[in-house]
Design an enzyme around this catalytic site. Structure first.
Site, short mmCIF file in Angstrom:
data_model
loop_
_atom_site.label_atom_id
_atom_site.label_comp_id
_atom_site.label_asym_id
_atom_site.label_seq_id
_atom_site.Cartn_x
_atom_site.Cartn_y
_atom_site.Cartn_z
N GLY A 26 0.84 -1.20 0.00
CA GLY A 26 0.00 0.00 0.00
C GLY A 26 0.87 1.24 0.00
N ALA A 63 7.04 15.84 0.40
CA ALA A 63 7.13 17.03 -0.44
C ALA A 63 7.06 16.60 -1.90
CB ALA A 63 8.43 17.78 -0.16
N LYS A 91 3.69 24.64 -1.81
CA LYS A 91 5.15 24.65 -1.95
C LYS A 91 5.53 25.41 -3.22
CE LYS A 91 9.09 21.53 -2.70
NZ LYS A 91 9.53 20.12 -2.80
#
Length: 512
Positions: A26, A63, A91
């Site tokens: 997963g 990120a 970001k």
């Protein structure tokens, strides 16, 4: 309505189709794959995902880079719900601190530098202007850089006449919450999740193709196509299919990381921070509910206790959990698709989280798989094409990461001296030499990191172009300087008028 028998051309065609896919693992990779397949095949494909809650995920992929918008569009993601449920922030790029020397910093912005004028690329105009007296650095021509410094955020505008059209953005998010969010979308789309651990892999004695996975509880999961999202263990692509691994640690020697969350500050900064340390670097990823931190280091140069102590001494706030240690080796599997097994995510290779490429490589693999999706005969030409494209992706990203490390004129620690003096890939040497000579960026059409990224890092790491495209000399010097300077002035005027990041984030979450 016409019915087709298996004997008819259309029936035979349907009979060859892959009808069932089994995903092992997963986490981010597994649930991104499951969600994408479910959305694209619309219920015509039987998709099963096997994972165990006892097996933790690496969790360094918090990120992202702007290519994630492609994936979000592919699965029809609701951005407001995504931001709320994954505790995400926006970001605008990555700040690099102390990479060139202590006290030095630069920013790798998303979007572009300058604007598109007729003729040569903007950076050649800027180089000509610099050679003729302009005193502005490259960073002055990035709206994303300026917004990041001011803690502001805006989404790109479609109108090319607006300075907002030069922006790009991505996200920071909680990786475990992201996997949970995707799981909900995937299961709603018909994906079946099986809780359990892999016990055995069954293969056809003649073709060598995988036929089924058996769990430790005795469940048997048959499939036509198997996707290996088992992380560094690579249980199918390596364990069953013998895919092998190409070690790149001579170029990218960081092989450990220590990660820990800490309390957030009042304001959420719209960028990732990467701070160089004596034997590696530290990441800082701001989320709505906490800050993610990690220290990536080379164990040949620093022990885990020292690395952990250094991380804990450089947090913004109180630690919210015990530090967690991770081990990895930088490198790739040249054959990420063998037979009817396709590896996605960490099982296909790992290039460390320096430029937030892990999730990009997952979605890039998904895009390639969708384009080259096989029939049950598993045409080997499809696998060959897939592997060739993925190898090119990995090689280009590898060169970009190495660039950060080896261009460090002011670092004196043994780790950094070794990086500065190491032998480089010929492809990177050629790029650097061409840029130093002519200011040209020799990039292929399919490369992930485009002109703005290479410009930001080359200039940030103090690799300077000695010349520019001769076409720029057609431009009148005074006019060129005035036009280039005007772009910086527009950015300076525009930035203060845009919302602070937290206000923009709150407004985005309130949508829908």
């Amino acid at each position: 309505m016409t019915a087709f028998s298996e004997a008819s051309p259309r029936g035979a065609e349907r009979g060859r189709r892959v009808r069932s896919v089994v995903i092992l693992g997963g986490g981010t990779a597994g649930w991104m794959t499951a969600t994408a397949l479910a959305r694209q095949f619309g219920g015509t494909l039987d998709i099963t995902l096997l994972e165990s809650e006892e097996i933790g995920t690496v969790g360094v992929g918090e990120a992202t880079i702007p290519t994630i918008h492609w994936f979000n569009q592919l699965i029809g993601l609701d951005e407001a719900a995504f931001l709320r449920e994954t505790k995400a922030s926006f970001k605008l790029g990555i700040e690099f601190v102390d990479w060139v020397r202590p006290g030095h910093r630069y920013f790798h912005p998303f979007g572009t530098f300058g604007v598109q004028f007729p003729g040569v690329a903007f950076h050649h105009r800027w180089m000509k202007a610099r050679a003729e007296g302009l005193d502005l650095p490259l960073s002055a021509f990035s709206l994303a850089d300026e917004l990041a410094q001011q803690g502001r955020f805006a989404t790109p505008a479609g109108d090319a006449r607006s300075i907002l059209s030069t922006l790009g953005y991505a996200y920071h998010f909680d990786a475990s919450l992201y996997a949970r969010h995707l799981r909900g979308i995937a299961e709603a789309g018909g994906v079946t999740r099986i809780e359990g651990k892999l016990q055995d892999v069954e293969r056809d004695g003649e073709s060598g193709l995988v036929t089924a996975l058996t769990t430790q509880r005795g469940e048997r999961l048959e499939g036509d196509l198997f996707v290996d999202c088992s992380g560094f263990r690579a249980l199918l692509i390596d364990g069953a299919m013998g895919g092998g691994f190409e070690d790149w640690s001579h170029w990218l020697p960081c092989d450990r990381a220590v990660a820990v969350p800490c309390a957030r500050l009042d304001d959420t900064t719209p960028f990732t921070r990467s701070t160089a340390r004596p034997a590696g670097w530290q990441w800082r990823i701001p989320l709505q509910h906490r800050i993610g931190n990690g220290h990536v280091f080379a164990s040949r140069f620093m022990g885990e206790d020292e690395a952990t102590a250094m991380l804990m001494a450089n947090l913004d706030g109180e630690a919210l959990a015990e530090p967690r240690a991770l081990r990895f080796t930088a490198g790739t599997r040249r054959k990420a698709w063998i037979g009817n097994v396709v590896a996605l995510g960490l099982s296909s290779g790992f290039l460390e989280p320096l430029e937030s490429t892990s999730i990009h490589l997952i979605q890039s693999g998904i895009a390639k798989l969708l384009t080259l999706f096989p029939d049950r005969d598993m045409d080997p030409m499809l696998a060959e094409r897939y592997n060739g494209l993925l190898n090119a992706d990995m090689d280009n990203i590898k060169d970009f990461l190495i660039l950060h490390y080896h261009a460090n004129p002011g670092r004196t620690e043994p780790f950094w001296v070794e990086r500065r003096e190491m032998e480089l890939p010929e492809s990177l040497v050629a790029r650097e030499e061409q840029y130093r000579r002519s200011g040209r960026l020799m990039l292929g059409g399919e490369e992930l990191f485009r002109d703005a990224s290479w410009l930001a890092v080359l200039n940030g790491q103090e690799i300077v172009a000695g010349d520019y495209n001769p076409l720029a000399d057609v431009l009148d010097s005074a006019t060129n300087i005035a036009q280039v300077r005007q772009v910086a002035e527009v950015i300076q005027r525009a930035a203060p008028t845009l919302p602070l990041h937290d206000a923009a984030l709150a407004a985005a979450m309130a949508q829908g």
